[in-house]
Enzyme design. Structure first.
Site, PDB file in Angstrom:
ATOM      1  N   LYS A 116       0.811  -1.216   0.000  1.00  8.85           N
ATOM      2  CA  LYS A 116       0.000   0.000   0.000  1.00  8.85           C
ATOM      3  C   LYS A 116       0.847   1.270   0.000  1.00  8.85           C
ATOM      4  O   LYS A 116       0.503   2.267  -0.642  1.00  8.85           O
ATOM      5  CB  LYS A 116      -0.953  -0.008   1.187  1.00  8.85           C
ATOM      6  CG  LYS A 116      -2.090  -1.012   1.064  1.00  8.85           C
ATOM      7  CD  LYS A 116      -3.074  -0.852   2.217  1.00  8.85           C
ATOM      8  CE  LYS A 116      -4.297  -1.747   2.044  1.00  8.85           C
ATOM      9  NZ  LYS A 116      -3.987  -3.163   2.137  1.00  8.85           N
ATOM     10  N   ASN A 235     -14.467  -2.211   8.317  1.00 13.30           N
ATOM     11  CA  ASN A 235     -13.675  -2.098   7.083  1.00 13.30           C
ATOM     12  C   ASN A 235     -13.648  -3.376   6.268  1.00 13.30           C
ATOM     13  O   ASN A 235     -12.804  -3.542   5.385  1.00 13.30           O
ATOM     14  CB  ASN A 235     -12.237  -1.652   7.409  1.00 13.30           C
ATOM     15  CG  ASN A 235     -12.198  -0.344   8.162  1.00 13.30           C
ATOM     16  OD1 ASN A 235     -12.722   0.654   7.688  1.00 13.30           O
ATOM     17  ND2 ASN A 235     -11.616  -0.353   9.346  1.00 13.30           N
ATOM     18  N   GLU A 288      -5.724   1.855  -3.546  1.00 12.36           N
ATOM     19  CA  GLU A 288      -4.757   0.785  -3.722  1.00 12.36           C
ATOM     20  C   GLU A 288      -5.135  -0.026  -4.948  1.00 12.36           C
ATOM     21  O   GLU A 288      -6.243   0.103  -5.483  1.00 12.36           O
ATOM     22  CB  GLU A 288      -4.727  -0.134  -2.501  1.00 12.36           C
ATOM     23  CG  GLU A 288      -6.067  -0.801  -2.219  1.00 12.36           C
ATOM     24  CD  GLU A 288      -6.036  -1.673  -0.984  1.00 12.36           C
ATOM     25  OE1 GLU A 288      -5.071  -2.441  -0.839  1.00 12.36           O
ATOM     26  OE2 GLU A 288      -6.967  -1.581  -0.165  1.00 12.36           O
ATOM     27  N   ASN A 290      -5.403  -4.011  -5.961  1.00 19.63           N
ATOM     28  CA  ASN A 290      -5.325  -5.403  -5.522  1.00 19.63           C
ATOM     29  C   ASN A 290      -4.860  -6.242  -6.703  1.00 19.63           C
ATOM     30  O   ASN A 290      -5.576  -6.394  -7.697  1.00 19.63           O
ATOM     31  CB  ASN A 290      -6.675  -5.892  -5.016  1.00 19.63           C
ATOM     32  CG  ASN A 290      -7.061  -5.238  -3.706  1.00 19.63           C
ATOM     33  OD1 ASN A 290      -8.171  -4.780  -3.534  1.00 19.63           O
ATOM     34  ND2 ASN A 290      -6.140  -5.175  -2.755  1.00 19.63           N
ATOM     35  N   PHE A 348     -21.829  -8.799  15.742  1.00 17.35           N
ATOM     36  CA  PHE A 348     -21.205  -9.515  14.628  1.00 17.35           C
ATOM     37  C   PHE A 348     -19.948 -10.278  15.048  1.00 17.35           C
ATOM     38  O   PHE A 348     -19.014 -10.425  14.265  1.00 17.35           O
ATOM     39  CB  PHE A 348     -20.869  -8.561  13.477  1.00 17.35           C
ATOM     40  CG  PHE A 348     -22.068  -7.890  12.887  1.00 17.35           C
ATOM     41  CD1 PHE A 348     -22.806  -8.505  11.901  1.00 17.35           C
ATOM     42  CD2 PHE A 348     -22.470  -6.642  13.327  1.00 17.35           C
ATOM     43  CE1 PHE A 348     -23.925  -7.883  11.355  1.00 17.35           C
ATOM     44  CE2 PHE A 348     -23.582  -6.007  12.787  1.00 17.35           C
ATOM     45  CZ  PHE A 348     -24.311  -6.640  11.802  1.00 17.35           C
TER      46      PHE A 348
END
Length: 669
Positions: A116, A235, A288, A290, A348
């Site tokens: 990154k 995220n 970014e 990937n 969660f």
């Protein structure tokens, strides 16, 4: 073309790659750890090689074991999937040295874009718009505070080698920078073996939109439209769609052209994704790239008709792209829901265990609707604490966005998962959320709409009527079957009772039958809370999915027997329904309510996990908000904090211990 490839991954992505390879006539080799000995991808592959213990650091992350498996089986190429070794340049380089093809980009591109920090430097040099931030090495928490203050709060602390939401924290002040820096570094080292982090400006009300690119070894690069991935929790993406409901043609083309330019600048070869953050004015900033296949790639495949795994394999084999940019069309709308083994009613938190029942909706096309389910589990499989908690990726396609959302809602309502906790109720509720349906999204959607977490929802009067119809129809069908048993001692009871009361949670719904005969398939007129409605279903006792119509509306719900009633799950609702006679309903109202036990003086382990540390001692006075313990599960560290001022009286757990859900970690005076 390759004759045999090895998939250096597990779970649903390994199964996904195997399906395409099989269609292309390519033999496949699976690798597996101790925990995955009986996994679905092992069963699906033509061959399978054991590579070590359950921990990924001793199996799936050990490049030498993957290479040895290739040599032992004669695999000519390796598809890395995502995660694990998929973005490790050294792995790609070593494969090349051994004469094995990496089905993905070359080491140069992985090194330039996979990190990154380096990718942002490269993007800046290439003239790509990036988010303001500090890309250099950050020495310690104090240095992080200085940098964050210079950028301006809020800031995002992110692991340089990270992904999937791991090693990532948002900080709104100095205290959160200090804590977030340490947590991000710890998670980054645990998950990726690299504790470097960087800091950048956190854009308020952002949308996460990414561009799918495809490039070959002959200089051809195309983009395949965008995916909106703004529905995130911690995220980590939860639901995605293609295309985005926010972008216009001009912005889409600008983002696509910039993504293509970036891919060409690093001589990219294979499928890759350029991620952007987009503000309310459609200004976009590079986040970014990937350098791998994305988890959410199915929605792009559904709207373009292009098999990305097949294209990756063909590019790796040296073939040029068969499509030019002007030939790529976006058709219809696709939605993806990620089914996770986590409890939505407990913030969660991860859930592990055996899938005692696993019955996804039928895949394929029905009319204008397509249902697709990418999964790596089966009924009887075990969800392990060692890996990502994803169970499946459920996708729907339809000509329009609202049709795709409606199809997803029905598919989720019919997705049966028992034995563990899962997020299907939350996903079902999301599909009917007004803001989601209108496309008014941001990466803060879940935090903004569910600030106190996702709590059990209460049905309104219309929903209660539908639930009552489902419960009463199921009860009448079961009664009808019982009374027709050949060896029943008493004959059928004769006339059907006209008046009923269905208890839904704490509410009592009056129902009057307008027909006096139960037919199979069930078709009956009822007056529910004074409103006439027809109820039609072909449900049979024992079937966990009730499907039919109530008042002409198509309904799919799940029903499970509970003590003296049924549990019904529908559109994010989960209620207990009891079918009563009017007299029984009168008596039921007089029953005392059983209160839950008092756990206010206990710190319970919120999920199965490993105790990383205990931050307090017996007899210590603790202020509200202070850390009590840290528990790790499925690669994520969860900080347990005091919700009020208290005194620790007893500690029942120690660092390094594995705890079950609701195990008592400590007690308070």
């Amino acid at each position: 073309m390759f004759k045999k490839i090895l998939i250096a991954n597990r779970g649903e992505i390994a199964c996904r790659v195997i399906k395409t390879a099989r269609r292309m006539g390519i033999l496949t080799v699976a690798v597996y750890s101790d925990a995955d000995r009986d996994a679905l991808h092992v069963e699906m592959a033509d061959e399978a090689v054991h590579i070590g213990p359950a921990a990924a650091s001793e199996s799936y992350l050990v490049a030498e074991k993957i290479i040895a498996a290739c040599k032992a089986t004669g695999a000519e190429a390796v598809h890395p999937g995502y995660g694990f070794l998929s973005e490790r340049a050294s792995f790609c380089a070593e494969l090349e040295k051994q004469g094995i093809v990496f089905i993905g980009p070359k080491p140069k591109a992985i090194m330039a874009m996979g990190d990154k920090i380096e990718s942002k430097k490269f993007a800046n040099a290439a003239g790509v718009s990036t988010v303001p931030g500090h890309l250099g090495v950050i020495e310690d928490a104090a240095h992080a505070e200085v940098i964050a203050g210079g950028i301006g709060y809020p800031v995002m602390i992110k692991a340089s080698a990270g992904g999937g939401g791991k090693g990532m924290r948002i900080a709104w002040n100095e205290a959160e920078v200090r804590d977030g820096f340490e947590r991000a570094r710890s998670e980054a080292k645990s998950s990726f073996g690299d504790d470097r982090v960087f800091i950048e400006k956190f854009i308020v009300e952002p949308r996460h939109i990414e561009i799918q690119v495809l490039a070959d070894a002959h200089g051809n690069v195309v983009y395949l439209g965008e995916r909106e991935c703004s529905i995130q929790r911690r995220n980590q993406k939860v639901a995605e769609e293609a295309p985005s409901p926010f972008l216009d043609k001009k912005t889409r083309e600008a983002m696509g052209e910039q993504s293509v330019a970036l891919a060409k600048a690093v001589d990219y070869q294979s499928a890759g994704t350029v991620e952007f953050i987009v503000d309310r004015d459609r200004n976009f900033y590079f986040l970014e790239m990937n350098t791998r296949l994305q988890v959410e790639h199915p929605v792009t495949e559904l709207v373009t008709g292009i098999d990305l795994v097949e294209q990756m394999i063909r590019v790796a084999a040296g073939e040029p792209l068969a499509l030019a940019q002007e030939e790529i069309r976006l058709d219809g709308w696709a939605i993806e829901s990620r089914l996770y083994a986590e409890d939505p009613y407990r913030n969660f938190l991860p859930s592990i265990g055996r899938l005692t029942r696993y019955r996804p909706p039928a895949e394929g096309r029905t009319g204008n609707i397509v249902v697709r389910n990418d999964t790596g589990v089966f009924e009887g499989a075990e969800i392990s604490m060692y890996y990502d908690p994803m169970i499946a990726k459920l996708c729907t396609w339809a000509p329009t966005r609202l049709e795709a959302i409606e199809a997803m809602g029905r598919a989720l309502d019919g997705f049966v998962v028992d034995g563990i906790e899962h997020n299907v109720p939350f996903l079902s509720a999301l599909m009917k959320h007004p803001r989601w349906r209108e496309g008014r999204l941001s990466t803060g959607f879940i935090a903004e709409e569910y600030p106190d977490g996702f709590a059990p929802m209460k049905p309104d009067s219309t929903e209660e009527a539908t639930l009552a119809a489902i419960a009463l129809s199921a009860s009448l069908i079961e009664t009808n079957r019982r009374e027709r048993f050949a060896d029943r001692l008493r004959a059928a009871s004769g006339a059907l009772r006209e008046h009923w009361v269905v208890k839904i949670g704490d509410s009592h719904v009056a129902v009057r039958l307008l027909d006096g005969l139960v037919t199979i398939p069930f078709d009956m007129e009822m007056a529910i809370a004074g409103e006439n409605s027809s109820v039609v279903t072909d449900w049979r006792p024992g079937d966990p999915v009730w499907s039919g119509t109530v008042g002409g509306r198509n309904i799919t719900a799940q029903i499970r027997p509970v003590l003296n009633g049924l549990r019904i799950d529908w559109q994010g609702l989960s209620v207990t329904a009891k079918v009563l006679s009017p007299r029984h309903a009168e008596l039921d109202r007089l029953m005392p309510v059983k209160l839950p036990p008092d756990t206010s003086k206990l710190l319970l382990c919120p999920m199965p996990g490993l105790v990383v540390s205990i931050a307090v001692a017996e007899g210590q006075e603790v202020k509200a908000g202070e850390t009590l313990a840290i528990v790790e599960a499925m690669k994520m560290e969860n900080v347990l904090r005091a919700d009020r001022d208290l005194v620790v009286s007893k500690i029942n757990a120690a660092a390094g211990e594995s705890l079950a859900v609701d195990a008592v970690i400590m007690e308070f005076a």
